[in-house]
Design a protein around this motif. Structure first.
Motif, PDB file in Angstrom:
ATOM      1  N   ILE A 145      -6.884   5.947 -43.224  1.00  0.00           N
ATOM      2  CA  ILE A 145      -6.245   4.661 -42.948  1.00  0.00           C
ATOM      3  C   ILE A 145      -6.109   3.873 -44.242  1.00  0.00           C
ATOM      4  O   ILE A 145      -5.096   3.214 -44.490  1.00  0.00           O
ATOM      5  CB  ILE A 145      -7.069   3.886 -41.897  1.00  0.00           C
ATOM      6  CG1 ILE A 145      -7.031   4.649 -40.561  1.00  0.00           C
ATOM      7  CG2 ILE A 145      -6.558   2.459 -41.738  1.00  0.00           C
ATOM      8  CD1 ILE A 145      -8.027   4.151 -39.523  1.00  0.00           C
ATOM      9  N   SER A 184      -8.761   5.022 -32.614  1.00  0.00           N
ATOM     10  CA  SER A 184      -9.462   3.925 -33.299  1.00  0.00           C
ATOM     11  C   SER A 184      -8.639   3.352 -34.442  1.00  0.00           C
ATOM     12  O   SER A 184      -8.918   2.245 -34.913  1.00  0.00           O
ATOM     13  CB  SER A 184     -10.790   4.421 -33.873  1.00  0.00           C
ATOM     14  OG  SER A 184     -11.558   5.086 -32.915  1.00  0.00           O
ATOM     15  N   PRO A 187      -7.313  -0.429 -33.667  1.00  0.00           N
ATOM     16  CA  PRO A 187      -8.108  -1.616 -34.017  1.00  0.00           C
ATOM     17  C   PRO A 187      -8.489  -1.683 -35.488  1.00  0.00           C
ATOM     18  O   PRO A 187      -8.626  -2.781 -36.038  1.00  0.00           O
ATOM     19  CB  PRO A 187      -9.352  -1.499 -33.117  1.00  0.00           C
ATOM     20  CG  PRO A 187      -9.423  -0.065 -32.703  1.00  0.00           C
ATOM     21  CD  PRO A 187      -7.985   0.403 -32.639  1.00  0.00           C
ATOM     22  N   VAL A 188      -8.674  -0.544 -36.132  1.00  0.00           N
ATOM     23  CA  VAL A 188      -9.024  -0.587 -37.558  1.00  0.00           C
ATOM     24  C   VAL A 188      -7.878  -1.190 -38.368  1.00  0.00           C
ATOM     25  O   VAL A 188      -8.086  -2.072 -39.208  1.00  0.00           O
ATOM     26  CB  VAL A 188      -9.375   0.826 -38.084  1.00  0.00           C
ATOM     27  CG1 VAL A 188      -9.550   0.811 -39.602  1.00  0.00           C
ATOM     28  CG2 VAL A 188     -10.651   1.347 -37.413  1.00  0.00           C
ATOM     29  N   LYS A 191      -7.601  -4.849 -37.812  1.00  0.00           N
ATOM     30  CA  LYS A 191      -8.623  -5.635 -38.495  1.00  0.00           C
ATOM     31  C   LYS A 191      -8.345  -5.743 -39.994  1.00  0.00           C
ATOM     32  O   LYS A 191      -8.603  -6.768 -40.613  1.00  0.00           O
ATOM     33  CB  LYS A 191      -9.998  -4.985 -38.283  1.00  0.00           C
ATOM     34  CG  LYS A 191     -11.137  -5.863 -38.782  1.00  0.00           C
ATOM     35  CD  LYS A 191     -12.490  -5.206 -38.617  1.00  0.00           C
ATOM     36  CE  LYS A 191     -13.590  -6.143 -39.118  1.00  0.00           C
ATOM     37  NZ  LYS A 191     -14.863  -5.428 -39.270  1.00  0.00           N
ATOM     38  N   GLN A 192      -7.832  -4.670 -40.581  1.00  0.00           N
ATOM     39  CA  GLN A 192      -7.707  -4.622 -42.030  1.00  0.00           C
ATOM     40  C   GLN A 192      -6.355  -5.100 -42.548  1.00  0.00           C
ATOM     41  O   GLN A 192      -6.175  -5.253 -43.757  1.00  0.00           O
ATOM     42  CB  GLN A 192      -7.966  -3.200 -42.532  1.00  0.00           C
ATOM     43  CG  GLN A 192      -9.384  -2.738 -42.231  1.00  0.00           C
ATOM     44  CD  GLN A 192      -9.760  -1.489 -42.992  1.00  0.00           C
ATOM     45  OE1 GLN A 192      -9.021  -1.027 -43.855  1.00  0.00           O
ATOM     46  NE2 GLN A 192     -10.916  -0.932 -42.688  1.00  0.00           N
ATOM     47  N   ALA A 221      -5.290   0.060 -26.137  1.00  0.00           N
ATOM     48  CA  ALA A 221      -6.041  -0.157 -27.374  1.00  0.00           C
ATOM     49  C   ALA A 221      -5.479  -1.281 -28.223  1.00  0.00           C
ATOM     50  O   ALA A 221      -6.098  -1.684 -29.203  1.00  0.00           O
ATOM     51  CB  ALA A 221      -6.088   1.142 -28.196  1.00  0.00           C
TER      52      ALA A 221
END
Lengths: 274, 274, 274, 274
Positions: A145, A184, A187-188, A191-192, A221
């Protein structure tokens, strides 16, 4: 250990010819893997629009692992996409595979796709960073990511702020699916960075039986949309037929998607709308 | 099980300005990650030649994960490489990162490198397939051997028969090393194709402490050569210093390499030769 | 970030009934995947001894992915191994798969093997940590080197200092080989611990065509030995035949191994010795 | 393509002291990673029950990577779990780590957990296959779905038909999360077997910020439940605090989960119920 990601901290939305990705709408992008014929793309555009898709996808320049595989119709495919946009009203996304093709693809597409294999093709990233069309950047199948966000930074720092990220499955040891969708990542990334993120359950699973479950999971998600392969006759598709949905299955997927999208507080286009 | 690999079945050797890769000689390629200055590249060329290297490496166009990292000296770096070739007599390998740069890089380099991130940049593969210089194709860190061979097929089917493959480590879950060198790739490639194959223990391990062991392993496994990063002052290198050897460590590696190369029936250039 | 590894910092050698692993000798362990019959194990023991193997391997309790696969001969297999030790003079290594079996296996084996699937079976690690026989601990196919060293610590901290580690290939996306031998694990383990380390090229590659190259690579990389599957008639083996060598191929491998072992300053038993 | 999975083709539900997994209810299992104290487990049991959890989790025997980490309270932990069952009315799941402990754990637990590291500990699988309590089998972080189903077959073929599978994340190269939750495993397992399947977003992501998104995704993808780590004071937990939710965050997750569960046609226990 991470270098700067100066340009991507603010939450952004991306406008694709009037369709907003990253806002309240959950945007479904659908269409065939490759543009194969006038009839194929026009009927698909009409079918997916009626089920609630907002953007049409279709490949004209196909990056293929083998030089002996079907490589796409090229500019002829782009023209057919433009015609499908006229008849359906749907904006069009298609892949651009090298810097020299950027100008050509820009003349037809509403949003440029940079594919997974080209995620670290920096010359291409810089080239699409200099145009005035939005870009959908797909995560490399073995890219972190972090690397995806830094690849986006190449585009953003070149001046193009319209970047949509796409999780399309990563390579793992599991072989029941073609790739492993990293759910995932949604959401990662949220957030970033502030960039919109969509999920591609078709490439991610490689099998039509698993597309719907992963599409619903993506909506739950928090993804901003999905991109799904749809073909009039998947078993006869020239590429990726095994992961493509027929029109009826796509309509059924949309029916299952609506309550899930509502459940997470987003909107989705109703069936039959234009 | 796979699609055609028509062009690569015969065992081939590749001539790089008089240095043959894929024959009886075990060819050591050495030099800095990036060309940083005239003094750096000239002293390194001289040092590695004296220890037995046969080809000089050095990056002028550097593909970097972040757009804010050092991107290389560009054409100025190519000119310095050419000067180093004059002073040392070593042929030169350097990376080309986009189709537009192929002509420029061809004017200076003796063998063109296609880097791991560009292994499936098909426009680039086709562009280097049309020139008369040999190509070193590095395996993508996310690519199977099958995909590497099919990428090579893009170059070969475009008309260029001078392809050398390079195993440089793949991505795995193990984090003690930067990548995981797939040593089995050497016999697998030898069995499935006739192309020469070398190993890059510097990128493969990402740490100078492990370079020598993997270099010896590559020789024992049957590789046709290795490519090693060497820098006058690794701790001050502008990129990849942690995986670079100083001159003394490179000389020591060559001393350890000689008996292993002999043990598998190959030859290696003696120290001090020209 | 790493927890204590108090017990494993000193360089150690492990004595297996007179054969020292971790010293100047490069120790070859060979034998069938599973003990299948008296004739199979006795002829194999004799053949591998004559080619220079120092320890005999053979499975009596086989951990199999499916409950419907051949599970080994159990104690009968252990008795046959003991008989093969008498006739060949070779010490014997065999796997123990649960704490309850430790006492039984200890009565027959000279070194206990803990298999990859049990690397984090802590009850088993503690059980073998309490006996007076050395242990060969195989790395899990998706375990980091750090986790391998901590698993060893379970044995060592239970009081058993005779631990040999074994790299046997990790899981990756590459499918040309059954697993990916992490050759860098040899220097990494040597740097981070004092325990002997061997390589298993048979399980690591899963294909007999690649065993020799990886065996030579292991020797060159600094491993203290290898473990190789050998069977009188690999195509008729009850398990793992595709990765087993016949007697002639094993003899040929040993002939190729000798000069490489010498080249890195180690010794290896001559053919025909006893 | 694989060996027999005779026992698992029929769709089954598993009864855990009156709670049915695999039927219309979406079952939430919650509780601390480890039982640490009487107060910790009793207050957590009460809190998660009030938010709608149906089963209480808590570890008494903890398999830890390092022998020097906290290993759990052992039988004392089991007694505290039994007390929490009395006060809360929730059935209890806890891990059993070796065959010798099966009888002991059976005296206290309502469903036995076999952890990821023990998924291929065949002696343990056979031992839990012989008892009359249901088993939750967690997928190894290094195991394919095929191997998970075959591991289940060990339990089923030993006579125990009460098996629930748990996807808890696999190892990949991505390091933004501790493991990579393989969301596709839900539809793949549903297609290939009749066993109930739940998802563990706590271990799967390793970070509390990502637990809710993956929990919602699991419900949408068709999982039969989730298992979530909840702790009265996550920052002071003796293990896995970073991935544990506090009571308020767990209550908020349950509130977000309800509409998604309804959207896919399942039921979930209301808050405050008993």
């Amino acid at each position: 250990m991470t270098t700067g990601r100066e340009a991507i901290q603010k939450r952004t939305t991306v406008d694709v010819r009037g369709v907003t990705i990253g806002g309240d709408d959950f945007v479904v992008i659908a269409g065939p893997c490759a543009v194969e014929s006038r009839d194929e793309i026009l009927t698909t555009a009409d079918a997916v629009r009626r089920s609630g898709a907002r953007i049409l996808r279709g490949g004209a320049f196909k990056p293929r692992t083998s030089p002996y595989s079907f490589q796409g119709l090229g500019e002829e495919g782009l023209k057919l996409l433009a015609e499908a946009r006229e008849t359906s009203g749907l904006p069009v996304v298609t892949e651009v595979t090298s810097p020299e093709l950027v100008d050509l693809v820009c003349r037809y597409a509403d949003i440029l796709q940079v594919g997974a294999r080209n995620m670290q093709n920096y010359a291409l990233l810089e080239a699409v960073g200099k145009v005035r069309k939005p870009v959908m950047l797909k995560r490399g199948m073995m890219s972190t990511i972090e690397e995806l966000l830094l690849a986006a930074e190449y585009i953003l720092s070149s001046g193009n702020t319209g970047v949509v990220l796409c999780e399309r499955g990563i390579r793992s040891f599991e072989k029941a699916t073609r790739y492993t969708v990293d759910i995932s990542a949604v959401p990662v990334i949220k957030k970033q960075s502030g960039l919109p993120v969509i999920v591609d359950p078709s490439h991610g699973t490689g099998h039509r039986d698993y597309v719907a479950s992963v599409a619903l999971a993506a909506a739950a998600a928090g993804a901003d949309g999905i991109m799904v392969e749809v073909h009039p006759s998947p078993d006869n598709a020239m590429s990726d037929g095994i992961q493509s949905l027929c029109f009826a299955d796509f309509a059924a997927l949309m029916d299952r998607l609506r309550p899930v999208v509502s459940a997470v507080g987003r909107r989705i286009a109703p069936a039959g709308s234009r």
